[in-house]
Enzyme design. Structure first.
Site: not given
Length: 544
Positions: A502, A227, A16, A469, A35, A91
């Site tokens: 996500g 952050v 995203g 996930h 990051e 993957a």
């Protein structure tokens, strides 16, 4: 008051965040990406998973690798770290979900979401360089096809769509994707170490597409910046405070003022940050639905392993995931491999035990196997050449189950915890996964002539499933009582704040979610105006 330090701050550089970095840079915004992880050149990745400092993410131990591992009471989570986020160690498997995913009632009404997202899936596939079907067949692919036949679902077997530059193995060529604007690429050598980090340069990580193009357009990426606070500025915009990632807290702390903020720190990182900002009052408008509908993709990680390395059979040759089949209409199984020498994740593997048994009986099963066949179990449990002897089965479901996450105090710190949420209980084991693992083990023996057993994981023995996930918790919704972001992925109550990772996914896709996260982000960013132009999106008050 204006005079922002940045037009947009983006927190995180995964699927995203990378989409946001490119699309907003193209629209003329000044973009800064924070990051928490480090930046990797191809040669910086670990050679095998035993190089823990370059493979595992544990900054307090001096490990700045790509593999995060988090634990909640109800699930153990595998996630990514570094510039490029989860693309560094995923993957490279890029399925579109089936219709059941889009039929979940959590999706805001009035939109056919499957049709709405179709063009954005196409854009995401083009940007990520999707090869529709893995083109090679070897022993693992034959084993998977045979297991599907044995389970009576052979018609569902297929080769997976992958995001890899196949090219000529080991041959470096100018950018083949973006008319020469992207970096040079090297053809895949099928070494199997995709999830440790692609040292070849064949994997289509976000560093090779979205982020490379965003930096060419002026986006600034700051690695190793964590952050720690996002606060609404009474004079307009948001104050974003970061500190240097590392062993000690509070080093190099600084604050910038941004007109808008995109939160894309991965589901774990995004939820951590938003929960803490809600609790501290920094973002008082956050919905009380924060933490609800947290999904695990209803996932399990089981598999099969042989007692020794089969002579003349290379189970490590290929990309990480190459095939899949459906055990039933909602259960999807994929083979997973690591390359030669990457045996560290074998620490998690153990005897496959019936999940419906109590914990004492599950532990007794493990002990009983060791007592009855100590030599066999020692061979199966050995980490020696583990990746060369086994096949991991990644099992996913589009079932409607969820967790609810919240904060609790532990040793003076606020940390995430979980409880069962909406829908079915989040499963501690999947009977379908056990059947698949047993079928794969039988075919592994038939293919190689070497005895093999189905395998589970130690977390599963203790009733804690594994997921690669982790999704949801700040989901898309039609109103703030049911979710955290609106249909444009603006945070309800804080429309200058956006969630585009996500955490916004509202249901279990039952397949690898990376392509869906990318497509949702592409859609959300397509509605942003060009810098300086009027915003045509309806106000949140008009959406309620």
């Amino acid at each position: 008051m204006t005079g922002y330090d940045e037009d947009v701050v983006i927190i995180g550089s995964g699927f995203g965040g990378s989409v946001a970095a490119l699309r907003l840079s193209e629209k003329g915004y000044r973009v800064r990406v924070y990051e928490a992880g480090r930046r990797f050149a191809d040669e910086d990745f670990a050679r095998t998973s035993w190089n823990l400092r370059r493979y595992l993410w544990a900054p307090r131990l001096g490990c700045f690798g790509v593999q995060r591992i988090h634990r909640l009471p109800h699930v153990m989570i595998l996630a990514g770290a570094g510039v490029g986020g989860g693309s560094l160690n995923y993957a490279n498997t890029l399925y579109e979900p089936e219709a059941a995913f889009f039929a979940d009632p959590q999706w805001p009404g009035g939109i056919d979401w499957q049709a709405e997202l179709t063009p954005y899936y196409a854009t995401a596939s083009r940007m990520l360089g999707v090869v529709d079907r893995y083109p090679h067949t070897g022993p693992v692919e034959r084993i998977m096809a045979g297991a599907a036949e044995d389970l009576g679902v052979g018609d569902t077997f297929r080769h997976a769509p992958i995001g890899v530059f196949l090219g000529m193995p080991g041959v470096r060529v100018p950018d083949p994707y973006f008319d020469g604007e992207g970096p040079d690429r090297t053809g895949c050598t099928l070494c199997g170490n995709c999830m440790v980090g692609c040292r070849v340069g064949a994997k289509n990580t976000l560093v090779k597409n979205y982020l490379a193009l965003a930096e060419r357009r002026g986006a600034v990426i700051e690695p190793l910046r964590t952050v720690v606070e996002v606060r609404e500025d009474p004079s307009g915009g948001y104050l974003v405070t970061t500190e240097r990632t590392g062993i000690l807290r509070g080093r190099g702390r600084r604050t910038v003022r941004a007109g808008q903020v995109v939160v894309a720190a991965g589901t774990w990182g995004t939820q951590q940050l938003l929960h803490r900002m809600k609790a501290s009052g920094a973002l008082p408008g956050l919905s009380d639905a924060l933490g609800t509908l947290t999904r695990t993709n209803s996932e399990a990680l089981d598999g099969a392993i042989a007692t020794r390395v089969p002579a003349g059979t290379d189970l490590t040759h290929g990309v990480a995931i190459t095939t899949s089949f459906h055990v039933d209409e909602r259960t999807h199984v994929e083979n997973v491999r690591y390359g030669v020498g990457s045996n560290a994740m074998g620490i998690l593997a153990t005897v496959l035990v019936p999940g419906e048994r109590s914990l004492p009986r599950r532990l007794a099963t493990v002990l009983g196997r060791a007592v009855r066949s100590p030599i066999r179990q020692a061979r199966l449990g050995s980490l020696h050449r583990w990746s060369e002897r086994g096949i991991i089965a990644l099992v996913m479901q589009n079932a409607d189950n969820s967790l609810t996450l919240s904060l609790r105090n532990r040793f003076g710190r606020q940390v995430l915890t979980s409880r069962q949420g909406h829908g079915e209980p989040n499963p501690s084991h999947l009977p379908q996964a056990h059947r698949a693992a047993e079928a794969i083990a039988a075919r592994l023996t038939a293919e190689t002539g070497v005895p093999a057993d189905a395998r589970g994981s130690w977390p599963e023995v203790f009733g804690i499933p594994l997921t690669a996930h982790f999704l949801g918790g700040a989901v898309i919704s039609g109103d703030p009582a049911r979710g955290v972001v609106d249909p444009f992925q603006r945070v309800w109550g804080h429309p200058g704040l956006h969630v585009v990772d996500g955490a916004a996914v509202p249901a279990n896709p039952g397949v690898n979610p990376s392509l869906t996260i990318t497509a949702l982000a592409e859609r959300a960013l397509s509605f942003w105006p060009e810098h300086g132009e009027a915003d045509q999106r309806p106000a949140q008050t008009e959406l309620r």
